[in-house]
Write a protein that holds these residues in place. Structure first.
Motif, PDB file in Angstrom:
ATOM      1  N   SER A 163       0.450  -1.110  -0.168  1.00 13.30           N
ATOM      2  CA  SER A 163       0.211   0.352   0.146  1.00 13.30           C
ATOM      3  C   SER A 163       1.000   0.934   0.019  1.00 13.30           C
ATOM      4  N   ASN A 164       1.756   1.383   0.045  1.00 13.16           N
ATOM      5  CA  ASN A 164       3.576   2.624  -0.156  1.00 13.16           C
ATOM      6  C   ASN A 164       4.195   2.235  -1.270  1.00 13.16           C
ATOM      7  N   PRO A 165       3.635   2.239  -2.190  1.00 11.35           N
ATOM      8  CA  PRO A 165       4.976   2.031  -3.424  1.00 11.35           C
ATOM      9  C   PRO A 165       6.239   2.628  -3.569  1.00 11.35           C
ATOM     10  N   ASP A 166       6.184   4.386  -2.697  1.00  7.54           N
ATOM     11  CA  ASP A 166       7.130   4.737  -2.282  1.00  7.54           C
ATOM     12  C   ASP A 166       8.261   3.645  -1.719  1.00  7.54           C
ATOM     13  N   LYS A 167       8.204   3.618  -0.638  1.00  5.01           N
ATOM     14  CA  LYS A 167       8.475   2.793   0.283  1.00  5.01           C
ATOM     15  C   LYS A 167       8.555   1.510   0.248  1.00  5.01           C
ATOM     16  N   GLY A 168       7.965   0.924  -0.182  1.00  7.63           N
ATOM     17  CA  GLY A 168       7.350  -1.101  -0.862  1.00  7.63           C
ATOM     18  C   GLY A 168       8.279  -1.593  -1.427  1.00  7.63           C
ATOM     19  N   ARG A 169       8.925  -0.467  -2.262  1.00  8.96           N
ATOM     20  CA  ARG A 169       9.374  -1.380  -3.648  1.00  8.96           C
ATOM     21  C   ARG A 169      10.681  -1.633  -3.720  1.00  8.96           C
ATOM     22  N   ASP A 170      10.894  -2.500  -4.740  1.00 10.49           N
ATOM     23  CA  ASP A 170      12.606  -2.677  -5.014  1.00 10.49           C
ATOM     24  C   ASP A 170      13.060  -1.750  -5.356  1.00 10.49           C
ATOM     25  N   ASP A 171      14.620  -1.929  -5.824  1.00  7.72           N
ATOM     26  CA  ASP A 171      14.997  -1.247  -6.921  1.00  7.72           C
ATOM     27  C   ASP A 171      15.678  -2.289  -8.329  1.00  7.72           C
ATOM     28  N   ASN A 172      14.811  -3.011  -8.201  1.00  3.76           N
ATOM     29  CA  ASN A 172      14.997  -4.153  -8.784  1.00  3.76           C
ATOM     30  C   ASN A 172      15.193  -4.240 -10.881  1.00  3.76           C
ATOM     31  N   THR A 173      14.178  -3.257 -11.444  1.00  3.94           N
ATOM     32  CA  THR A 173      13.238  -2.381 -12.451  1.00  3.94           C
ATOM     33  C   THR A 173      13.258  -0.911 -12.555  1.00  3.94           C
ATOM     34  N   ALA A 174      13.540  -0.469 -13.415  1.00  3.35           N
ATOM     35  CA  ALA A 174      13.200   1.250 -14.003  1.00  3.35           C
ATOM     36  C   ALA A 174      12.146   0.931 -14.835  1.00  3.35           C
ATOM     37  N   LEU A 175      11.660  -0.088 -15.546  1.00  2.00           N
ATOM     38  CA  LEU A 175      10.310  -0.439 -16.209  1.00  2.00           C
ATOM     39  C   LEU A 175       8.731   0.324 -15.227  1.00  2.00           C
ATOM     40  N   LYS A 176       8.477   0.443 -16.810  1.00  5.31           N
ATOM     41  CA  LYS A 176       6.774   0.864 -16.407  1.00  5.31           C
ATOM     42  C   LYS A 176       6.038   1.231 -17.667  1.00  5.31           C
ATOM     43  N   LEU A 177       4.914   0.279 -16.325  1.00  5.02           N
ATOM     44  CA  LEU A 177       3.511   0.282 -17.975  1.00  5.02           C
ATOM     45  C   LEU A 177       3.429   1.462 -18.504  1.00  5.02           C
ATOM     46  N   PRO A 178       3.614   1.425 -19.746  1.00 11.78           N
ATOM     47  CA  PRO A 178       3.650   2.463 -20.753  1.00 11.78           C
ATOM     48  C   PRO A 178       1.899   3.472 -20.317  1.00 11.78           C
ATOM     49  N   VAL A 179       1.170   2.555 -20.136  1.00 12.32           N
ATOM     50  CA  VAL A 179      -0.744   3.022 -20.231  1.00 12.32           C
ATOM     51  C   VAL A 179       0.119   4.228 -18.873  1.00 12.32           C
ATOM     52  N   PHE A 180      -0.406   3.394 -17.751  1.00 14.78           N
ATOM     53  CA  PHE A 180      -0.846   4.437 -16.418  1.00 14.78           C
ATOM     54  C   PHE A 180       0.814   4.937 -16.181  1.00 14.78           C
ATOM     55  N   GLY A 181       1.909   4.542 -16.340  1.00 11.02           N
ATOM     56  CA  GLY A 181       3.223   4.766 -15.937  1.00 11.02           C
ATOM     57  C   GLY A 181       3.723   4.095 -14.662  1.00 11.02           C
ATOM     58  N   TRP A 182       2.972   2.876 -14.372  1.00 12.72           N
ATOM     59  CA  TRP A 182       3.261   2.077 -12.891  1.00 12.72           C
ATOM     60  C   TRP A 182       4.673   1.597 -13.539  1.00 12.72           C
ATOM     61  N   SER A 183       4.679   1.576 -12.016  1.00 14.24           N
ATOM     62  CA  SER A 183       6.511   0.852 -11.886  1.00 14.24           C
ATOM     63  C   SER A 183       6.469  -0.493 -11.787  1.00 14.24           C
TER      64      SER A 183
END
Length: 188
Positions: free
Chosen positions: A32-52
């Motif tokens: 629920s906290n995408p700023d702190k709860g994500r790893d640094d294992n990829t910089a890819l983002k979903l093109p439609v919404f820009g989701w990491s």
């Protein structure tokens, strides 16, 4: 979570249930906290919404900083390929810009986003299992080294190896890989 029966066997029903509930809630907090709860294992983002497409992790920087034992557990788990890396992640790395297979269209990126769901459910299962088993081991009086070793072993016994390439040869490709992905669910 497939590791629960193993935790129950080693630590008892009440303690295993309480720890699993607490650990799952901690993981949900990371989700629920995408700023702190994500790893640094990829910089890819979903093109439609820009989701990491970076993976969710229970081993956040804050969590690791608060408990040096967890940092050691995390490091040992990474070195033994017990957490973080999955076959899907290897595919993402190969496809990123400059990799072997470049991402050329939105359809390929959407395909990766769909695999992200499976990859993160697998990762959640492993991380929750390793985290809970380690904490239960410490509570039971195991040394840090023994608690780390048992956490990794219990999770691998319940879930199998994270990467097919370090498991049995018959489970490395084709139908063996498909069946190997779900082999541990048959034993529970």
């Amino acid at each position: 979570i497939v590791v629960f029966p193993k935790l129950y066997d080693e630590f008892g029903l009440v303690k295993a249930t309480k720890m699993m509930t607490s650990t799952i809630n901690k993981y949900i907090k990371s989700v629920s906290n995408p700023d702190k709860g994500r790893d640094d294992n990829t910089a890819l983002k979903l093109p439609v919404f820009g989701w990491s497409l970076a993976d969710v992790t229970i081993f956040t920087k804050e969590e690791l900083a608060a408990d040096p034992g967890l940092q050691k557990l995390y490091d040992v788990s990474l070195n033994r390929a017990g957490i973080r890396r999955t076959t899907s992640q290897e595919l993402q790395d190969a496809r990123k810009e400059g990799g072997i297979f470049k991402l050329r269209g939105d359809a390929q990126k959407i395909e990766l986003a769909l695999s992200w769901t499976f990859q993160n459910s697998e990762r959640a299962n492993r991380e929750i299992g390793i985290y809970a088993a380690y904490k239960l081991g410490i509570e039971k009086g195991y040394s840090e080294e023994v608690a780390i070793q048992r956490a990794i072993d219990i999770t691998e016994e319940a879930s199998g190896t994270a990467l097919a390439e370090i498991g049995p040869e018959i489970l490395m490709d084709g139908w063996g890989k498909v069946l190997g992905t779900f082999k541990r669910y048959w034993y529970v």
